[in-house]
Enzyme design. Structure first.
Site, PDB file in Angstrom:
ATOM      1  N   ASP A  92       0.718  -1.072  -0.037  1.00 59.40           N
ATOM      2  CA  ASP A  92      -0.002  -0.149  -0.173  1.00 59.40           C
ATOM      3  C   ASP A  92       0.972   1.055   0.120  1.00 59.40           C
ATOM      4  O   ASP A  92       1.950   1.396   1.043  1.00 59.40           O
ATOM      5  CB  ASP A  92      -0.884  -0.027   1.170  1.00 59.40           C
ATOM      6  CG  ASP A  92      -2.231   0.959   0.951  1.00 59.40           C
ATOM      7  OD1 ASP A  92      -2.791   0.770  -0.079  1.00 59.40           O
ATOM      8  OD2 ASP A  92      -2.280   1.893   1.700  1.00 59.40           O
ATOM      9  N   SER A  93       0.754   2.011  -0.761  1.00 53.97           N
ATOM     10  CA  SER A  93       1.630   2.966  -1.034  1.00 53.97           C
ATOM     11  C   SER A  93       0.941   4.354  -1.633  1.00 53.97           C
ATOM     12  O   SER A  93      -0.091   4.291  -2.182  1.00 53.97           O
ATOM     13  CB  SER A  93       2.845   2.681  -2.228  1.00 53.97           C
ATOM     14  OG  SER A  93       2.152   2.127  -3.357  1.00 53.97           O
ATOM     15  N   HIS A 118      10.758   3.979  -3.259  1.00 48.89           N
ATOM     16  CA  HIS A 118      10.128   3.404  -1.818  1.00 48.89           C
ATOM     17  C   HIS A 118       9.848   2.005  -1.740  1.00 48.89           C
ATOM     18  O   HIS A 118      10.115   1.662  -0.571  1.00 48.89           O
ATOM     19  CB  HIS A 118       8.925   4.270  -1.757  1.00 48.89           C
ATOM     20  CG  HIS A 118       8.038   4.281  -3.049  1.00 48.89           C
ATOM     21  ND1 HIS A 118       8.429   4.534  -3.895  1.00 48.89           N
ATOM     22  CD2 HIS A 118       6.662   3.928  -2.812  1.00 48.89           C
ATOM     23  CE1 HIS A 118       7.323   4.606  -4.823  1.00 48.89           C
ATOM     24  NE2 HIS A 118       6.290   4.063  -4.175  1.00 48.89           N
ATOM     25  N   ARG A 119       9.464   1.471  -2.911  1.00 48.39           N
ATOM     26  CA  ARG A 119       9.210  -0.113  -2.960  1.00 48.39           C
ATOM     27  C   ARG A 119      10.481  -0.929  -2.318  1.00 48.39           C
ATOM     28  O   ARG A 119      10.548  -1.804  -1.841  1.00 48.39           O
ATOM     29  CB  ARG A 119       8.454  -0.478  -4.205  1.00 48.39           C
ATOM     30  CG  ARG A 119       7.138  -0.062  -4.195  1.00 48.39           C
ATOM     31  CD  ARG A 119       6.296  -0.505  -5.242  1.00 48.39           C
ATOM     32  NE  ARG A 119       4.867   0.188  -5.258  1.00 48.39           N
ATOM     33  CZ  ARG A 119       4.515   1.198  -6.145  1.00 48.39           C
ATOM     34  NH1 ARG A 119       5.489   1.632  -6.843  1.00 48.39           N
ATOM     35  NH2 ARG A 119       3.501   1.565  -5.790  1.00 48.39           N
TER      36      ARG A 119
END
Length: 199
Positions: free
Chosen positions: A69-70, A184-185
């Site tokens: 979830d981003s 970020h992932r």
């Protein structure tokens, strides 16, 4: 021997990106897309929504399940869009409309106040049902106009920190390899690697 892990998303871009990130460190893991019903994401944090999706994918497939979830969090907007990033312009999940609305909301905000971060929270529900959550944050700021043809979502307006002055690019101007190593992932996945060792 290849171990299959289901990624709890119907977003083909995310499946491809996750597969590439995973392949860099765990070529023995195969990330597959989720074909089951979409759960109601009624959590109020990235972690809650990631767990909702991972639990649903695990229950549907019986496989170890990952869910991301981003979103993008803008300082001057108090951290919004945040968990509402995909729906910022409405329930249609229109990426172009989301991006245009965010740019419009910040049209008169100067560079020193355009700080933002991409957040990624990854939930893992292992085959035995155990649950784990990790997070990755990619700091930067928002451009005044979209630039670049790569990536998806808010990538064309996000300028990551740490670039050489005068040659700052949006994520949509990065190569796939650059994004996979810095995003970020990718940062969240680095924290996840020790937890994947038992799969």
């Amino acid at each position: 021997m290849v171990t299959r892990v289901v990624l709890a998303t119907h977003n083909a871009h995310k499946v491809e990106e996750f597969g590439q990130i995973v392949a860099r460190t765990r070529p023995d893991l195969e990330v597959i897309g989720y074909d089951g019903p979409e759960p109601i994401e009624d959590g109020v944090t990235f972690a809650e929504n990631a767990l909702i999706k991972a639990r649903a994918a695990h229950a549907h497939t019986g496989l170890a399940a990952l869910a991301d979830d981003s979103g993008i969090c803008v300082d001057v907007l108090g951290g919004s869009p945040g968990i509402f990033s995909a729906y910022w312009a409405g329930q249609k999940k229109d990426a172009a409309a989301n991006l245009a609305l965010l740019l419009d909301q910040l049209h008169d905000i100067s560079d020193p106040h355009r700080a933002a971060q991409f957040h990624s929270t990854i939930a893992l529900v292992a085959a035995d049902g155990s649950e784990h959550v990790v997070q990755g944050i990619w700091p930067g700021r928002l451009a005044h106009a979209a630039a670049g043809q790569g990536g998806f979502g808010y990538d064309p307006i996000f300028i990551p920190d740490g670039q050489d002055a005068g040659s700052e690019r949006t994520v949509a101007e990065f190569t796939a390899a650059e994004k996979q190593s810095q995003s970020h992932r990718a940062r969240a996945f680095e924290a996840l690697i020790p937890l994947l060792a038992g799969l």
